[in-house]
Design a protein around this motif. Structure first.
Motif, PDB file in Angstrom:
ATOM      1  N   LYS A 128      50.771  19.744  67.661  1.00 52.69           N
ATOM      2  CA  LYS A 128      50.654  20.578  66.319  1.00 52.69           C
ATOM      3  C   LYS A 128      50.194  19.442  65.207  1.00 52.69           C
ATOM      4  CE  LYS A 128      53.770  23.378  64.950  1.00 52.69           C
ATOM      5  NZ  LYS A 128      54.813  24.389  64.654  1.00 52.69           N
ATOM      6  N   ARG A 129      50.800  18.102  65.177  1.00 55.32           N
ATOM      7  CA  ARG A 129      50.342  16.967  64.449  1.00 55.32           C
ATOM      8  C   ARG A 129      49.030  16.805  64.926  1.00 55.32           C
ATOM      9  NH1 ARG A 129      55.659  15.679  65.244  1.00 55.32           N
ATOM     10  NH2 ARG A 129      55.233  14.106  66.798  1.00 55.32           N
ATOM     11  N   PHE A 130      48.879  16.668  66.051  1.00 56.68           N
ATOM     12  CA  PHE A 130      47.602  16.222  66.890  1.00 56.68           C
ATOM     13  C   PHE A 130      46.340  17.093  66.127  1.00 56.68           C
ATOM     14  CE2 PHE A 130      44.064  15.980  69.580  1.00 56.68           C
ATOM     15  CZ  PHE A 130      43.599  14.662  69.813  1.00 56.68           C
ATOM     16  N   MET A 131      46.676  18.306  66.041  1.00 57.76           N
ATOM     17  CA  MET A 131      45.556  19.323  65.696  1.00 57.76           C
ATOM     18  C   MET A 131      45.366  19.265  64.175  1.00 57.76           C
ATOM     19  SD  MET A 131      45.995  23.395  65.612  1.00 57.76           S
ATOM     20  CE  MET A 131      44.901  24.476  64.910  1.00 57.76           C
ATOM     21  N   GLY A 132      46.532  19.154  63.558  1.00 56.06           N
ATOM     22  CA  GLY A 132      46.238  18.915  62.031  1.00 56.06           C
ATOM     23  C   GLY A 132      45.523  17.727  61.960  1.00 56.06           C
ATOM     24  N   LEU A 133      45.718  16.593  62.438  1.00 52.14           N
ATOM     25  CA  LEU A 133      45.087  15.231  62.362  1.00 52.14           C
ATOM     26  C   LEU A 133      43.557  15.291  62.639  1.00 52.14           C
ATOM     27  CD1 LEU A 133      45.021  12.400  61.298  1.00 52.14           C
ATOM     28  CD2 LEU A 133      45.687  11.903  63.747  1.00 52.14           C
ATOM     29  N   ALA A 134      43.332  16.256  63.751  1.00 52.26           N
ATOM     30  CA  ALA A 134      42.014  16.164  64.373  1.00 52.26           C
ATOM     31  C   ALA A 134      41.282  17.116  63.309  1.00 52.26           C
ATOM     32  CB  ALA A 134      42.049  16.763  65.768  1.00 52.26           C
ATOM     33  N   LEU A 135      41.843  18.050  63.048  1.00 53.65           N
ATOM     34  CA  LEU A 135      40.923  18.944  62.023  1.00 53.65           C
ATOM     35  C   LEU A 135      40.860  18.565  60.594  1.00 53.65           C
ATOM     36  CD1 LEU A 135      42.321  22.443  63.365  1.00 53.65           C
ATOM     37  CD2 LEU A 135      40.115  21.497  63.590  1.00 53.65           C
ATOM     38  N   VAL A 136      41.812  17.953  60.125  1.00 56.73           N
ATOM     39  CA  VAL A 136      41.619  17.005  58.742  1.00 56.73           C
ATOM     40  C   VAL A 136      40.509  15.978  58.955  1.00 56.73           C
ATOM     41  CG1 VAL A 136      42.758  15.343  57.310  1.00 56.73           C
ATOM     42  CG2 VAL A 136      43.987  17.559  57.930  1.00 56.73           C
ATOM     43  N   LEU A 137      40.558  15.240  60.039  1.00 54.37           N
ATOM     44  CA  LEU A 137      39.303  14.149  60.168  1.00 54.37           C
ATOM     45  C   LEU A 137      37.949  14.941  60.259  1.00 54.37           C
ATOM     46  CD1 LEU A 137      41.238  11.692  62.482  1.00 54.37           C
ATOM     47  CD2 LEU A 137      40.431  11.522  59.935  1.00 54.37           C
ATOM     48  N   GLY A 138      37.982  16.069  60.984  1.00 56.72           N
ATOM     49  CA  GLY A 138      36.705  16.847  61.221  1.00 56.72           C
ATOM     50  C   GLY A 138      36.165  17.331  59.926  1.00 56.72           C
ATOM     51  N   GLY A 139      36.991  17.846  59.037  1.00 54.89           N
ATOM     52  CA  GLY A 139      36.814  18.218  57.681  1.00 54.89           C
ATOM     53  C   GLY A 139      36.329  17.157  56.758  1.00 54.89           C
ATOM     54  N   VAL A 140      37.055  15.952  56.622  1.00 48.14           N
ATOM     55  CA  VAL A 140      36.647  14.659  56.024  1.00 48.14           C
ATOM     56  C   VAL A 140      35.099  14.395  56.711  1.00 48.14           C
ATOM     57  CG1 VAL A 140      36.783  12.441  55.665  1.00 48.14           C
ATOM     58  CG2 VAL A 140      38.882  14.158  55.308  1.00 48.14           C
ATOM     59  N   ALA A 141      34.839  14.403  58.054  1.00 50.69           N
ATOM     60  CA  ALA A 141      33.714  14.146  58.448  1.00 50.69           C
ATOM     61  C   ALA A 141      32.519  15.011  58.084  1.00 50.69           C
ATOM     62  CB  ALA A 141      33.682  13.850  59.910  1.00 50.69           C
ATOM     63  N   TYR A 142      32.915  16.290  57.951  1.00 47.65           N
ATOM     64  CA  TYR A 142      32.020  17.427  57.525  1.00 47.65           C
ATOM     65  C   TYR A 142      31.433  16.884  56.021  1.00 47.65           C
ATOM     66  CZ  TYR A 142      29.862  21.842  57.014  1.00 47.65           C
ATOM     67  OH  TYR A 142      29.093  23.014  56.642  1.00 47.65           O
ATOM     68  N   ALA A 143      32.718  16.722  55.179  1.00 46.92           N
ATOM     69  CA  ALA A 143      32.141  16.371  54.089  1.00 46.92           C
ATOM     70  C   ALA A 143      31.288  15.103  53.617  1.00 46.92           C
ATOM     71  CB  ALA A 143      33.543  16.162  53.109  1.00 46.92           C
ATOM     72  N   ALA A 144      31.710  14.153  54.492  1.00 47.49           N
ATOM     73  CA  ALA A 144      31.139  12.756  54.421  1.00 47.49           C
ATOM     74  C   ALA A 144      29.811  12.966  54.795  1.00 47.49           C
ATOM     75  CB  ALA A 144      31.699  11.710  55.224  1.00 47.49           C
ATOM     76  N   ALA A 145      29.407  13.901  55.893  1.00 42.83           N
ATOM     77  CA  ALA A 145      27.963  14.226  56.386  1.00 42.83           C
ATOM     78  C   ALA A 145      27.294  14.507  55.239  1.00 42.83           C
ATOM     79  CB  ALA A 145      28.161  15.239  57.453  1.00 42.83           C
ATOM     80  N   PHE A 146      27.675  15.663  54.556  1.00 39.76           N
ATOM     81  CA  PHE A 146      26.823  16.230  53.273  1.00 39.76           C
ATOM     82  C   PHE A 146      26.867  15.045  52.091  1.00 39.76           C
ATOM     83  CE2 PHE A 146      27.444  20.026  55.706  1.00 39.76           C
ATOM     84  CZ  PHE A 146      26.384  20.784  55.379  1.00 39.76           C
TER      85      PHE A 146
END
Length: 132
Positions: free
Chosen positions: A73-91
């Motif tokens: 669950k911690r891994f999932m949280g970290l992976a999706l947080v990093l995915g969201g940050v990468a999404y924001a950074a891409a834009f």
């Protein structure tokens, strides 16, 4: 908690709408480029994904969990947080035509890595302990 607070969710939605409207206004007033509204809404969407991903990952399964499930669950949280940050950074930083592809690629990668982690943990749990 974030996922139970309707007021926080409504405030977040209103903030997204207000920021998008302000970005469109700025673009129409020629204070920003024509791609500015898309960049703002994409960046805010990525940040919202990052904020809510951590909270949702903590709520999955409820009750008491084993150390392996808690780590997953911690891994999932970290992976999706990093995915969201990468999404924001891409834009924020990538050319707008590529930002959608890069952002969604990051989020899909986070989901696939998370699914692989849960699948590997499930496979290990089915194997059971060694009786040597």
């Amino acid at each position: 908690m974030i996922t139970r607070n309707v007021g926080f969710s409504l405030l977040t939605a209103l903030g997204l709408i207000a920021a998008s409207l302000a970005a469109v206004w700025a673009s129409n007033a020629e204070m920003a480029g024509p791609d500015f509204p898309g960049r703002v809404s994409g960046a805010i969407t990525g940040l919202i994904l990052a904020v809510f991903s951590n909270a949702v990952a903590k709520r999955i399964g409820g009750g008491e969990t084993s150390a392996g499930k808690a780590a997953a669950k911690r891994f999932m949280g970290l992976a999706l947080v990093l995915g969201g940050v990468a999404y924001a950074a891409a834009f924020l930083f990538a050319p707008i035509d590529l930002a959608r592809w890069i952002g969604m690629g990051a989020v899909i990668t986070a989901l696939l890595v998370t699914a692989a982690r849960f699948w590997a943990g499930r496979k290990d749990a089915q194997a059971g302990p060694d009786d040597n």
